[in-house]
Design a protein around this motif. Structure first.
Motif, PDB file in Angstrom:
ATOM      1  N   LYS A 159       0.857  -1.323   0.062  1.00 48.86           N
ATOM      2  CA  LYS A 159      -0.105   0.091  -0.147  1.00 48.86           C
ATOM      3  C   LYS A 159       0.791   1.177   0.076  1.00 48.86           C
ATOM      4  O   LYS A 159       2.061   1.380   0.463  1.00 48.86           O
ATOM      5  N   GLY A 160       0.373   2.195  -0.541  1.00 49.88           N
ATOM      6  CA  GLY A 160       1.067   3.530  -0.606  1.00 49.88           C
ATOM      7  C   GLY A 160      -0.235   4.732  -0.702  1.00 49.88           C
ATOM      8  O   GLY A 160      -1.179   4.609  -1.179  1.00 49.88           O
ATOM      9  N   ASP A 161       0.255   5.954  -0.330  1.00 48.48           N
ATOM     10  CA  ASP A 161      -0.366   7.025  -0.526  1.00 48.48           C
ATOM     11  C   ASP A 161       0.260   8.011  -1.520  1.00 48.48           C
ATOM     12  O   ASP A 161       1.471   7.896  -1.868  1.00 48.48           O
ATOM     13  N   LEU A 166       4.951   4.296   2.236  1.00 45.64           N
ATOM     14  CA  LEU A 166       4.682   2.938   1.912  1.00 45.64           C
ATOM     15  C   LEU A 166       4.692   2.063   2.966  1.00 45.64           C
ATOM     16  O   LEU A 166       5.097   2.346   4.004  1.00 45.64           O
ATOM     17  N   ILE A 167       3.821   0.989   2.588  1.00 44.88           N
ATOM     18  CA  ILE A 167       3.729  -0.208   3.721  1.00 44.88           C
ATOM     19  C   ILE A 167       3.807  -1.379   2.844  1.00 44.88           C
ATOM     20  O   ILE A 167       3.168  -1.683   1.793  1.00 44.88           O
ATOM     21  N   PHE A 168       4.804  -2.314   3.347  1.00 43.09           N
ATOM     22  CA  PHE A 168       5.026  -3.583   2.449  1.00 43.09           C
ATOM     23  C   PHE A 168       4.463  -4.628   3.321  1.00 43.09           C
ATOM     24  O   PHE A 168       3.961  -4.416   4.504  1.00 43.09           O
ATOM     25  N   ASP A 200      -2.137   4.176   8.572  1.00 39.81           N
ATOM     26  CA  ASP A 200      -1.805   4.553   9.987  1.00 39.81           C
ATOM     27  C   ASP A 200      -0.206   4.878  10.140  1.00 39.81           C
ATOM     28  O   ASP A 200       0.524   4.120   9.752  1.00 39.81           O
ATOM     29  N   PRO A 201       0.205   6.264  10.736  1.00 41.00           N
ATOM     30  CA  PRO A 201       1.336   6.479  10.547  1.00 41.00           C
ATOM     31  C   PRO A 201       2.597   5.653  11.409  1.00 41.00           C
ATOM     32  O   PRO A 201       3.633   5.302  11.132  1.00 41.00           O
ATOM     33  N   HIS A 205       6.412   1.864   6.593  1.00 44.74           N
ATOM     34  CA  HIS A 205       7.731   1.294   6.765  1.00 44.74           C
ATOM     35  C   HIS A 205       8.857   2.375   5.835  1.00 44.74           C
ATOM     36  O   HIS A 205       9.743   2.483   6.549  1.00 44.74           O
ATOM     37  N   ILE A 206       8.235   3.112   4.966  1.00 46.34           N
ATOM     38  CA  ILE A 206       8.928   4.002   4.304  1.00 46.34           C
ATOM     39  C   ILE A 206       8.479   5.339   3.993  1.00 46.34           C
ATOM     40  O   ILE A 206       7.235   5.532   3.681  1.00 46.34           O
ATOM     41  N   PRO A 207       8.976   6.327   4.697  1.00 47.31           N
ATOM     42  CA  PRO A 207       8.145   7.603   4.660  1.00 47.31           C
ATOM     43  C   PRO A 207       8.435   8.187   3.338  1.00 47.31           C
ATOM     44  O   PRO A 207       9.324   8.133   2.351  1.00 47.31           O
ATOM     45  N   GLY A 208       7.449   8.966   3.057  1.00 45.25           N
ATOM     46  CA  GLY A 208       7.294   9.634   1.574  1.00 45.25           C
ATOM     47  C   GLY A 208       8.447  10.569   0.901  1.00 45.25           C
ATOM     48  O   GLY A 208       8.600  10.576  -0.304  1.00 45.25           O
ATOM     49  N   ILE A 209       9.143  11.142   1.783  1.00 46.19           N
ATOM     50  CA  ILE A 209      10.229  11.915   1.771  1.00 46.19           C
ATOM     51  C   ILE A 209      11.249  11.203   0.841  1.00 46.19           C
ATOM     52  O   ILE A 209      12.007  11.657  -0.095  1.00 46.19           O
ATOM     53  N   MET A 210      11.412   9.741   0.902  1.00 43.31           N
ATOM     54  CA  MET A 210      12.187   8.873   0.023  1.00 43.31           C
ATOM     55  C   MET A 210      11.625   8.263  -1.310  1.00 43.31           C
ATOM     56  O   MET A 210      12.438   7.690  -2.079  1.00 43.31           O
ATOM     57  N   VAL A 211      10.425   8.776  -1.640  1.00 47.56           N
ATOM     58  CA  VAL A 211      10.046   8.329  -2.921  1.00 47.56           C
ATOM     59  C   VAL A 211       9.545   9.828  -3.857  1.00 47.56           C
ATOM     60  O   VAL A 211       9.050  10.801  -3.302  1.00 47.56           O
TER      61      VAL A 211
END
Length: 233
Positions: A159-161, A166-168, A200-201, A205-211
């Motif tokens: 999942k992602g927004d 991101l959530i794996f 849910d914060p 797993h990966i914050p959006g700043i990395m994408v």
């Protein structure tokens, strides 16, 4: 909030050119960005250097790029179940850099964290250490490994927004987590793209700043690289 969402996979791979260094998340066939790989197969891009734990199988994932001779060099930890990968390596058609699996993961993570290099005992005294700086720490010899320098990192998430969070899911997290943010541009392919604020914060797993780019894939095939079963009874 800055949106990272792109309209489709073609827009996501915009800017990828021949000769670039590309990271591909996944382990075998688990968690590979299959839609993005399929889109690259449909282009004329070639001479790619691919960083991936392995190249999956002959007729799926990176194996398709190998079949079309779009990959010039593979940086991996093992050949895996891909006969074409093995054939091209042994024939000299494909340049291959094999590296210990933990070292491969750490070279990704180091790039993600902005660490230029690190020392590890893995590979000392073998071909892996040839031409690399060696130092002794606590009575044990270590070799210096440099962080990867990639143009694009292509990862797959459950999942992602639109902000790129991101959530794996399960073991599909594998190399995707350490490759996100480890290149100049990270493309995230997700099974489900949800509105910002939905995730849910505490579960991210990966914050959006990395994408930098995110899109929802259209088709996902749950393959098993090597099925192992036992008889009942």
């Amino acid at each position: 909030m800055i949106t990272k969402k792109v309209n489709n996979v073609q827009e996501a791979i915009s800017g990828i050119e021949g000769g670039m260094i590309i990271m591909f998340g996944g382990f075998g066939l688990c968690g590979i960005p299959e839609n993005t790989i399929a889109a690259l197969v449909n282009t004329s891009i070639s001479d790619l250097t691919c960083i991936s734990n392995n190249a999956g199988v002959d007729d799926f994932g990176l194996g398709l790029l190998l079949q079309k001779k779009q990959i010039k060099k593979m940086i991996s930890s093992y050949v895996g179940e891909n006969a074409e990968f093995e054939r091209q390596m042994l024939s000299g058609e494909l340049e291959v850099e094999l590296t210990p699996q933990g070292t491969l993961a750490e070279r990704c993570r180091a790039a993600q964290a902005g660490i230029p290099a690190f020392f590890t005992p893995a590979g000392f005294g073998t071909e892996v250490a040839e031409g690399k700086e060696v130092r002794e720490f606590n009575g044990k010899m270590h070799i210096m490994e440099q962080a990867f320098k990639a143009d694009f990192a292509i990862v797959k998430a459950w999942k992602g927004d639109a902000a790129g969070n991101l959530i794996f899911k399960g073991t599909a997290r594998n190399f995707n987590a350490c490759m996100a943010g480890a290149a100049k541009i990270t493309i995230a392919e997700v099974e489900e793209l949800v509105p910002v604020g939905t995730l849910d914060p505490n579960q991210i797993h990966i914050p959006g700043i990395m994408v930098q780019r995110i899109f929802q894939g259209e088709k996902f095939e749950k393959r098993i690289e090597q099925r192992t079963v036992r008889q009942r009874g």
